[in-house]
Design a protein around this motif. Structure first.
Motif, short mmCIF file in Angstrom:
data_model
loop_
_atom_site.label_atom_id
_atom_site.label_comp_id
_atom_site.label_asym_id
_atom_site.label_seq_id
_atom_site.Cartn_x
_atom_site.Cartn_y
_atom_site.Cartn_z
N ILE A 127 0.84 -1.20 0.00
CA ILE A 127 0.00 0.00 0.00
C ILE A 127 0.88 1.25 0.00
O ILE A 127 1.85 1.33 0.76
CB ILE A 127 -0.90 0.03 1.26
CG1 ILE A 127 -1.82 -1.18 1.30
CG2 ILE A 127 -1.69 1.34 1.36
CD1 ILE A 127 -2.97 -1.12 0.35
N GLY A 128 0.53 2.20 -0.82
CA GLY A 128 1.29 3.45 -0.89
C GLY A 128 0.54 4.59 -0.24
O GLY A 128 -0.64 4.78 -0.50
N GLU A 129 1.22 5.32 0.65
CA GLU A 129 0.65 6.53 1.25
C GLU A 129 1.47 7.71 0.72
O GLU A 129 2.69 7.74 0.88
CB GLU A 129 0.74 6.49 2.79
CG GLU A 129 0.01 5.32 3.43
CD GLU A 129 -1.49 5.55 3.55
OE1 GLU A 129 -1.96 6.57 3.03
OE2 GLU A 129 -2.17 4.69 4.14
N ALA B 145 -8.28 0.50 6.94
CA ALA B 145 -8.34 1.94 7.26
C ALA B 145 -6.94 2.53 7.18
O ALA B 145 -5.94 1.80 7.25
CB ALA B 145 -8.91 2.14 8.66
N ASP B 146 -6.91 3.82 7.06
CA ASP B 146 -5.66 4.57 7.24
C ASP B 146 -5.72 5.21 8.62
O ASP B 146 -6.79 5.68 9.04
CB ASP B 146 -5.56 5.69 6.21
CG ASP B 146 -5.20 5.18 4.83
OD1 ASP B 146 -4.54 4.12 4.75
OD2 ASP B 146 -5.57 5.82 3.84
N SER B 147 -4.59 5.21 9.33
CA SER B 147 -4.56 5.95 10.60
C SER B 147 -3.17 6.52 10.80
O SER B 147 -2.24 6.23 10.03
CB SER B 147 -4.94 5.03 11.76
OG SER B 147 -3.81 4.40 12.29
N ASP B 148 -3.02 7.32 11.85
CA ASP B 148 -1.71 7.94 12.10
C ASP B 148 -0.75 6.97 12.79
O ASP B 148 0.44 7.26 12.89
CB ASP B 148 -1.87 9.23 12.91
CG ASP B 148 -2.62 9.00 14.20
OD1 ASP B 148 -3.14 7.87 14.40
OD2 ASP B 148 -2.72 9.94 15.01
N ARG B 153 6.97 9.22 7.19
CA ARG B 153 7.01 10.57 6.61
C ARG B 153 5.60 11.01 6.18
O ARG B 153 5.28 12.18 6.25
CB ARG B 153 7.97 10.61 5.43
CG ARG B 153 9.38 10.25 5.86
CD ARG B 153 10.36 10.61 4.79
NE ARG B 153 10.49 12.06 4.66
CZ ARG B 153 11.33 12.64 3.81
NH1 ARG B 153 12.10 11.91 3.04
NH2 ARG B 153 11.41 13.95 3.75
N ALA B 154 4.79 10.06 5.68
CA ALA B 154 3.41 10.39 5.31
C ALA B 154 2.60 10.56 6.59
O ALA B 154 2.99 10.09 7.66
CB ALA B 154 2.82 9.29 4.44
N ARG B 155 1.44 11.24 6.48
CA ARG B 155 0.60 11.44 7.66
C ARG B 155 -0.17 10.19 8.02
O ARG B 155 -0.70 10.07 9.10
CB ARG B 155 -0.39 12.59 7.40
CG ARG B 155 0.27 13.92 7.18
CD ARG B 155 -0.77 14.99 6.93
NE ARG B 155 -1.58 15.24 8.11
CZ ARG B 155 -2.87 15.54 8.10
NH1 ARG B 155 -3.51 15.60 6.97
NH2 ARG B 155 -3.53 15.76 9.22
N TRP B 156 -0.28 9.26 7.06
CA TRP B 156 -1.11 8.09 7.28
C TRP B 156 -0.34 6.81 7.05
O TRP B 156 0.63 6.79 6.29
CB TRP B 156 -2.31 8.11 6.31
CG TRP B 156 -3.13 9.35 6.41
CD1 TRP B 156 -3.09 10.43 5.57
CD2 TRP B 156 -4.08 9.67 7.43
NE1 TRP B 156 -3.97 11.39 5.99
CE2 TRP B 156 -4.60 10.95 7.12
CE3 TRP B 156 -4.56 9.00 8.56
CZ2 TRP B 156 -5.56 11.57 7.91
CZ3 TRP B 156 -5.52 9.62 9.33
CH2 TRP B 156 -6.01 10.88 9.01
N ARG B 243 -6.13 9.21 14.81
CA ARG B 243 -6.88 9.76 13.68
C ARG B 243 -7.05 8.65 12.65
O ARG B 243 -6.12 7.86 12.43
CB ARG B 243 -6.13 10.92 13.03
CG ARG B 243 -6.10 12.19 13.87
CD ARG B 243 -5.33 13.30 13.17
NE ARG B 243 -3.94 12.93 12.94
CZ ARG B 243 -3.37 12.87 11.75
NH1 ARG B 243 -4.07 13.14 10.67
NH2 ARG B 243 -2.10 12.52 11.62
N THR B 244 -8.25 8.59 12.03
CA THR B 244 -8.47 7.56 11.00
C THR B 244 -9.12 8.20 9.79
O THR B 244 -9.73 9.26 9.87
CB THR B 244 -9.42 6.44 11.51
OG1 THR B 244 -10.66 7.06 11.90
CG2 THR B 244 -8.84 5.68 12.66
N ARG B 245 -8.98 7.54 8.67
CA ARG B 245 -9.68 7.94 7.45
C ARG B 245 -9.89 6.68 6.62
O ARG B 245 -9.25 5.64 6.85
CB ARG B 245 -8.89 8.99 6.67
CG ARG B 245 -7.62 8.46 6.05
CD ARG B 245 -7.01 9.41 5.04
NE ARG B 245 -5.91 8.72 4.37
CZ ARG B 245 -5.20 9.23 3.37
NH1 ARG B 245 -5.44 10.44 2.94
NH2 ARG B 245 -4.23 8.54 2.81
#
Lengths: 340, 321
Positions: A127-129, B145-148, B153-156, B243-245
């Motif tokens: 997965i890429g962020e 999900a994405d979370s912190d 380096r990325a926010r998620w 935090r989640t998105r």
């Protein structure tokens, strides 16, 4: 829908005997003529008095009785219009196929298995962020330093030329980078409402092309829903259909997993799916089959319930050659322009 | 009326099966397949009026007689309109509702007109029953999900997992008479156990709002509610981080049991300076009331002027700093 005063009479009789290759021989209930219904067909219309007869054969593992039937809602004229429109959109087909003088249209209740199962998958994916970084870069810019003043302000002097100057400037730029993570997890869902063909005459991709069917209009199978219309018996063994269902299940499970992946992008999705509690139920689907006389490669399927169209047409070698030449000319012209 | 009979269940997923269902609404298992005559036979469909052989007609969607035009009746898959089978008890009386309204109208806050309590005239107190589904189920939830948590380096950072969730007596509003906000405010006031849903059928003066959806659409709403509830619970309890998105869930539902219930409430219509407003009091718990109240235009103007003055002061301070 208009409704008659009473349900119709279902006159039931035993077939008179068996013909060659599993055909059923029966006497017409109206005129007594002897009719033979081929092994792959579920009914016949008497050629003498047009009485429609439906044959319900004894169920076998590879030839179960249909559980549901979806009735035709699209008539022959509408189906022919759709088929012709579909053929017209096949730009690479020969003109005789794109605009045929005549098409042959045949209605058929196609046997297909409606399957459902609990699908449990294990998957791994990268997965890429995305994130953004600001950086300073050196860019070469042209700076207009203005016009040189003509000596003496002579009105008759030649107009001086602009003198652009090239300079190196440092500018801020935002660049998007991607951080990759390995993720592996389990996925479980009910897979349902998927058809696989039970007919050798129609390939899985052909049936896929005219889906979906509106399953809320599906009815429990009754002979009156197919009376007078050609209906096929399954010609694929149940085991073959299960194999098709397996392959379809893997595709469906993968698509469901891909739809819910997190992140901004993904790659290298590996899925292993296990199916439990699988059921397959035979359904008769309404399909119009259109073919073009003299063009054996052209066949169009029209969904007899929704009018969705799919199918293939042969490719004209002349048109393909012309297209290749045209593309080469375009590439050459573009190269010439760039070079110029 | 209360649903005293134990409903039938799907043998595969355990979901409630209702009369007329051809397939399970959750797992699509074919139910109650009619027994097939094992012997081969041939069938001729004949018109009951003139005796002629009939043929399926695509315009009629049924077998039709070419001679007298009669079309046969065709068994359709059952998709009847929903009907309440359970009525919640109504311990709150109309007088309780009036008393609660009197307290509520006097406590509408600073923005309400100063004379609201004295000049609001109650026009009518009407007992209503509004429709909702109440469901129980358990589900194997596959979530992503994405979370912190774990972000570099990325926010998620991406996360995925699986968990078992149980849904107990979850209500889903089906009312069109109440607004979404009203229904949302009232729903937590109802207790939805077996005893609480054993109320008596409504009286003659009561308004019973019907379910305006067929069974299939109602089931879709319940399944959507199950997914939304699962996503909210997963985001709150299972996804790591603060935090989640992009929370996605897939449910393998089991033992879905849905009850169609009618919930009691009182609609109180009142007028203030000739304009009509309404408040709704839960028939189950008088403490729960929701509704619309007028606001004083003078107070709103004063508030706007104060906000403008504050904005101007901040702008001046920033400009002169």
């Amino acid at each position: 829908m208009s409704a008659g005063p009473e349900p119709p009479t279902h006159k039931t009789a035993r077939p008179q005997g068996e013909g060659p290759g599993g055909a059923v021989v029966l006497g017409c209930d109206t005129c007594g003529a002897v009719i033979e219904v081929a092994a792959h067909e579920r009914g016949a219309v008497c050629p003498f008095c047009a009485t429609a007869t439906v044959v319900e054969r004894a169920p076998l593992p590879d030839r179960p009785r249909p559980t549901f039937t979806i009735g035709f809602a699209f008539g022959e004229a509408d189906a022919a219009r759709r088929a012709r429109a579909h053929l017209r959109r096949q730009w690479l087909a020969p003109e005789a196929v794109r605009r045929p003088a005549a098409i042959e249209l045949r209605a058929v209740y196609l046997p297909a298995y409606l399957w459902s199962a609990a699908a449990r998958s294990a998957y791994a994916v990268t997965i890429g962020e995305d994130y953004e970084i600001e950086e300073e870069v050196e860019v070469e810019v042209e700076v207009d330093v203005g016009l040189p003043v003509a000596p003496g302000g002579d009105a008759g002097a030649r107009r001086p030329e602009r003198r652009p100057e090239r300079r190196i400037e440092r500018r801020k730029r935002t660049r998007t980078e991607t951080e990759w993570h390995e993720v592996s997890a389990q996925h479980a869902c009910w897979l349902r409402d998927v058809f696989v063909t039970a007919s050798r005459g129609v390939a899985p991709a052909e049936l896929e092309a005219i889906q979906p069917f509106e399953l809320r209009r599906m009815r429990r199978h009754q002979p009156q829903l197919v009376a007078g219309w050609p209906a096929e018996e399954p010609s694929l063994a149940r085991a073959e259909c299960e194999q098709l269902a397996w392959r379809a299940a893997e595709d469906h499970a993968r698509a469901r997993i891909a739809r819910q992946l997190p992140g901004d992008r993904w790659r290298e999705l590996r899925v292993a799916t296990r199916l439990d509690e699988v059921t397959l139920d035979l359904v008769l689907l309404p399909v119009w089959l259109a073919s073009v006389p003299g063009a054996p490669g052209a066949r169009v399927l029209v969904n007899g319930q929704t009018g969705a169209v799919g199918g293939k047409a042969p490719v004209s070698r002349t048109k393909v050659a012309l297209q290749v030449v045209l593309m080469m000319l375009v590439v050459a012209a573009a190269a010439w322009l760039v070079k110029g | 009326m209360s649903g005293a009979l134990e409903p039938a269940s799907c043998v595969r997923c355990g979901a409630t099966v209702e009369a007329g269902d051809a397939r399970c609404a959750v797992c699509a298992l074919v139910l109650d397949a009619p027994a097939a005559d094992a012997a081969a036979h041939v069938v001729v469909v004949r018109c009951t009026v003139c005796g002629a052989a009939m043929r399926y007609d695509e315009r009629a969607g049924a077998a039709r007689c070419a001679f007298c035009g009669c079309a046969a009746r065709v068994e359709e898959l059952a998709d009847p309109p929903e009907q309440a089978g359970w009525y919640a008890t109504r311990p709150v009386s109309p007088d309780d509702a009036r008393a609660r309204f009197a307290a509520w109208i006097g406590a509408r806050g600073w923005l309400a007109p100063g004379d609201l309590r004295d000049r609001a005239r109650l026009d009518e107190v009407r007992a209503i029953w509004w429709p909702a589904w109440v469901f129980d189920a358990r589900a194997l939830v596959s979530w992503t999900a994405d979370s912190d948590a774990g972000a570099r380096r990325a926010r998620w950072a991406p996360h995925a997992g699986q968990c078992e969730l149980a849904f107990d007596q979850l209500p889903v509003a089906a009312s069109r008479a109440l607004t979404e906000a009203e229904a949302r405010a009232l729903l937590p006031s109802y207790r939805l156990g077996e005893d609480d849903l054993a109320g008596e059928a409504p009286g003659d003066g009561d308004v019973v709002e019907p379910f305006e959806l067929p069974r299939s659409a109602g089931r879709d709403r319940v399944l959507d509610a199950a997914r939304a509830t699962a996503a909210a619970r997963v985001a709150a309890r299972h996804v790591p981080g603060t935090r989640t998105r992009r929370v996605h869930v897939e449910l393998l539902l089991r033992d879905l049991r849905t009850r169609r219930v009618a919930l009691p409430a009182y609609v109180l219509a009142y007028r203030y300076r000739g304009k009509l407003y309404r408040a709704v009091v839960s028939g189950h718990d008088a403490a729960t009331i929701t509704g619309a109240a007028p606001r004083s235009p003078w107070k709103l103007a004063l508030l706007a002027a104060l906000a403008l003055a504050a904005a101007a002061a901040v702008a001046w301070w920033l400009a002169t700093r």
